[in-house]
Design an enzyme around this catalytic site. Structure first.
Site, PDB file in Angstrom:
ATOM      1  N   ARG A 180      16.429  17.847 -23.814  1.00  0.00           N
ATOM      2  CA  ARG A 180      17.362  17.606 -24.915  1.00  0.00           C
ATOM      3  C   ARG A 180      18.201  16.342 -24.710  1.00  0.00           C
ATOM      4  NH1 ARG A 180      17.612  23.615 -25.245  1.00  0.00           N
ATOM      5  NH2 ARG A 180      16.838  24.153 -27.323  1.00  0.00           N
ATOM      6  N   VAL A 233      17.412  18.835 -10.810  1.00  0.00           N
ATOM      7  CA  VAL A 233      17.097  17.412 -10.653  1.00  0.00           C
ATOM      8  C   VAL A 233      17.983  16.623 -11.612  1.00  0.00           C
ATOM      9  CG1 VAL A 233      15.292  15.662 -10.782  1.00  0.00           C
ATOM     10  CG2 VAL A 233      14.740  17.951  -9.964  1.00  0.00           C
ATOM     11  N   SER A 254      17.195  16.957 -18.771  1.00  0.00           N
ATOM     12  CA  SER A 254      16.885  17.966 -19.783  1.00  0.00           C
ATOM     13  C   SER A 254      16.080  17.299 -20.888  1.00  0.00           C
ATOM     14  CB  SER A 254      18.190  18.517 -20.366  1.00  0.00           C
ATOM     15  OG  SER A 254      17.924  19.184 -21.588  1.00  0.00           O
ATOM     16  N   GLY A 294       7.584  21.933 -22.440  1.00  0.00           N
ATOM     17  CA  GLY A 294       7.057  20.579 -22.581  1.00  0.00           C
ATOM     18  C   GLY A 294       8.140  19.520 -22.590  1.00  0.00           C
ATOM     19  N   HIS A 353      10.967  19.228 -14.352  1.00  0.00           N
ATOM     20  CA  HIS A 353       9.742  20.040 -14.440  1.00  0.00           C
ATOM     21  C   HIS A 353       8.764  19.645 -13.321  1.00  0.00           C
ATOM     22  CE1 HIS A 353      10.943  19.799 -18.875  1.00  0.00           C
ATOM     23  NE2 HIS A 353      10.948  21.095 -18.651  1.00  0.00           N
ATOM     24  N   LEU A 379       7.977  16.991 -20.634  1.00  0.00           N
ATOM     25  CA  LEU A 379       8.172  17.122 -19.187  1.00  0.00           C
ATOM     26  C   LEU A 379       8.942  15.935 -18.600  1.00  0.00           C
ATOM     27  CD1 LEU A 379       4.659  18.482 -18.104  1.00  0.00           C
ATOM     28  CD2 LEU A 379       6.692  19.770 -18.797  1.00  0.00           C
ATOM     29  N   HIS A 380       9.903  16.267 -17.734  1.00  0.00           N
ATOM     30  CA  HIS A 380      10.660  15.235 -17.018  1.00  0.00           C
ATOM     31  C   HIS A 380      10.626  15.574 -15.535  1.00  0.00           C
ATOM     32  CE1 HIS A 380      13.734  18.309 -16.798  1.00  0.00           C
ATOM     33  NE2 HIS A 380      13.820  18.375 -18.125  1.00  0.00           N
ATOM     34  N   GLU A 381      11.320  14.790 -14.743  1.00  0.00           N
ATOM     35  CA  GLU A 381      11.264  14.937 -13.285  1.00  0.00           C
ATOM     36  C   GLU A 381      11.682  16.347 -12.828  1.00  0.00           C
ATOM     37  OE1 GLU A 381      10.026  13.869  -9.743  1.00  0.00           O
ATOM     38  OE2 GLU A 381       9.635  12.680 -11.539  1.00  0.00           O
ATOM     39  N   LYS A 385      18.960  24.876 -13.102  1.00  0.00           N
ATOM     40  CA  LYS A 385      19.729  24.399 -14.253  1.00  0.00           C
ATOM     41  C   LYS A 385      19.953  25.538 -15.249  1.00  0.00           C
ATOM     42  CE  LYS A 385      18.377  21.515 -17.661  1.00  0.00           C
ATOM     43  NZ  LYS A 385      18.946  22.063 -18.897  1.00  0.00           N
TER      44      LYS A 385
HETATM   45  P1  AMP Z   1      12.260  24.105 -20.356  1.00  0.00           P
HETATM   46  O1  AMP Z   1      11.071  23.275 -20.637  1.00  0.00           O
HETATM   47  O2  AMP Z   1      13.556  23.464 -20.727  1.00  0.00           O
HETATM   48  O3  AMP Z   1      12.128  25.523 -20.834  1.00  0.00           O
HETATM   49  O4  AMP Z   1      12.336  24.214 -18.771  1.00  0.00           O
HETATM   50  C1  AMP Z   1      11.243  24.703 -18.030  1.00  0.00           C
HETATM   51  C2  AMP Z   1      11.678  24.927 -16.603  1.00  0.00           C
HETATM   52  O5  AMP Z   1      12.164  23.716 -16.045  1.00  0.00           O
HETATM   53  C3  AMP Z   1      12.844  25.928 -16.503  1.00  0.00           C
HETATM   54  O6  AMP Z   1      12.621  26.758 -15.377  1.00  0.00           O
HETATM   55  C4  AMP Z   1      14.036  25.036 -16.303  1.00  0.00           C
HETATM   56  O7  AMP Z   1      15.077  25.674 -15.601  1.00  0.00           O
HETATM   57  C5  AMP Z   1      13.435  23.920 -15.482  1.00  0.00           C
HETATM   58  N1  AMP Z   1      14.258  22.708 -15.575  1.00  0.00           N
HETATM   59  C6  AMP Z   1      14.692  22.087 -16.695  1.00  0.00           C
HETATM   60  N2  AMP Z   1      15.480  21.037 -16.381  1.00  0.00           N
HETATM   61  C7  AMP Z   1      15.558  20.997 -15.026  1.00  0.00           C
HETATM   62  C8  AMP Z   1      16.231  20.160 -14.090  1.00  0.00           C
HETATM   63  N3  AMP Z   1      16.976  19.132 -14.467  1.00  0.00           N
HETATM   64  N4  AMP Z   1      16.070  20.429 -12.774  1.00  0.00           N
HETATM   65  C9  AMP Z   1      15.306  21.464 -12.375  1.00  0.00           C
HETATM   66  N5  AMP Z   1      14.646  22.293 -13.202  1.00  0.00           N
HETATM   67  C10 AMP Z   1      14.770  22.067 -14.508  1.00  0.00           C
END
Ligand code: AMP
Length: 282
Positions: A187, A176, A185, A31, A37, A33-35, A149
């Protein structure tokens, strides 16, 4: 968009899509969510007929002292973003739906989590593999999309899917970035404005290392140490910065022609841990 919070519910909704002959693309997330995701969701659409997104902040992948409690949770906004991208099913289970009662089994990873992020976050990838294994069994997707990433995560999960005979194709989406190069991220929200200004320095260092290697440096030890010093001088605390084999995820000292490598780093700005990487073909 169908919103599901129970395993029974999501299985039923997916069953309906499958009966209609639809191929399922799955994007697991935590969750906020950013660009990054959203790009994976768009990619999922290209690879399948129906898209399932999960949002679950998985307690099993947070170590003691990590940010499980404070991890950003923005379900309303996330739902809106998924709706706008025509996500078919959003699955956001409660913790009790995913982990009910005492666990009698765990998954142990051999070797693949001994370097990179695995070295400084013991148990992290075992938590990731556990939850993704469960999610694959619940969703039974035809394809699943993960971001570059978290490249170690992608490579470990690809191997997990193969060894555990999951009938799913894993697809890696590109990183991205913000305009100044910082990898997006969830974070990044923790960064102060001063830290946010410094943060793109990590990607600049990775790019510099890449350029030097492409210009002929093939024993990169000195080059990397120099970049660590530069980053520390800017205010970063280094977790790791190194070049790893894309096959074994082990650090390498001498580069070989025709091999694929990952230039990767993890750094802290204050309490916030940032990661980034570049894949190179030598
Ligand atoms: P997370 O919510 O951080 O567990 O990420 C979910 C999915 O989104 C994972 O497969 C991450 O590798 C991907 N993700 C997170 N940040 C990026 C980013 N900046 N560019 C591409 N994919 C991302």
């Amino acid at each position: 968009m169908v919103f599901e919070t129970t395993i029974e519910g999501v299985r039923k909704s997916i069953g309906t899509l499958k009966k209609a002959g639809k191929k399922i693309g799955f994007v697991p997330t935590m969750g906020a969510l950013h660009e990054g995701h959203l790009e994976l969701i768009r990619l999922a659409r290209e690879h399948s007929d129906a898209v399932v997104v999960s949002i679950f902040v998985n307690p099993e992948q947070f170590g003691p002292g990590e940010d499980f409690k404070t991890y950003p949770r923005t379900l309303e906004e996330d739902m809106e973003k998924c709706r706008n991208l025509n996500v078919d099913i959003l699955f956001a289970p409660e913790r009790s739906a995913m982990y009910s009662g005492e666990r009698k089994f765990s998954i142990h990873i051999q070797e693949l989590d001994k370097h990179m992020c695995g070295a400084s976050r013991p148990g992290f990838f075992e938590g990731v593999v556990l939850v993704v294994n469960k999610l694959f069994n619940i969703i039974e997707p035809d394809s699943a999309l993960f971001g570059q990433k978290d490249i170690q995560q992608y490579l470990i999960l690809k191997r997990m899917a193969k060894e555990f005979n999951h009938r799913v194709e894993l697809v890696m989406g590109p990183i991205v970035r913000a305009n100044d190069g910082l990898a997006l991220s969830s974070r990044n929200a923790y960064l102060s404005s001063k830290e946010r200004r410094i943060a793109p320095g990590l990607y600049r260092s990775l790019r510099y290392i890449k350029k030097q290697i492409m210009d002929g440096v093939n024993e990169p030890h000195m080059l990397i140490n120099h970049q660590k010093d530069e980053l520390e001088a800017k205010g970063f605390k280094i977790d790791y910065l190194n070049i790893f084999s894309a096959k074994t995820l082990k650090p390498v000292n001498v580069l070989q022609v025709d091999e694929e490598y990952v230039i990767a780093g993890a750094v802290f700005l204050g309490e916030t841990r940032l990661i980034d990487n570049i894949i190179i073909q030598y």
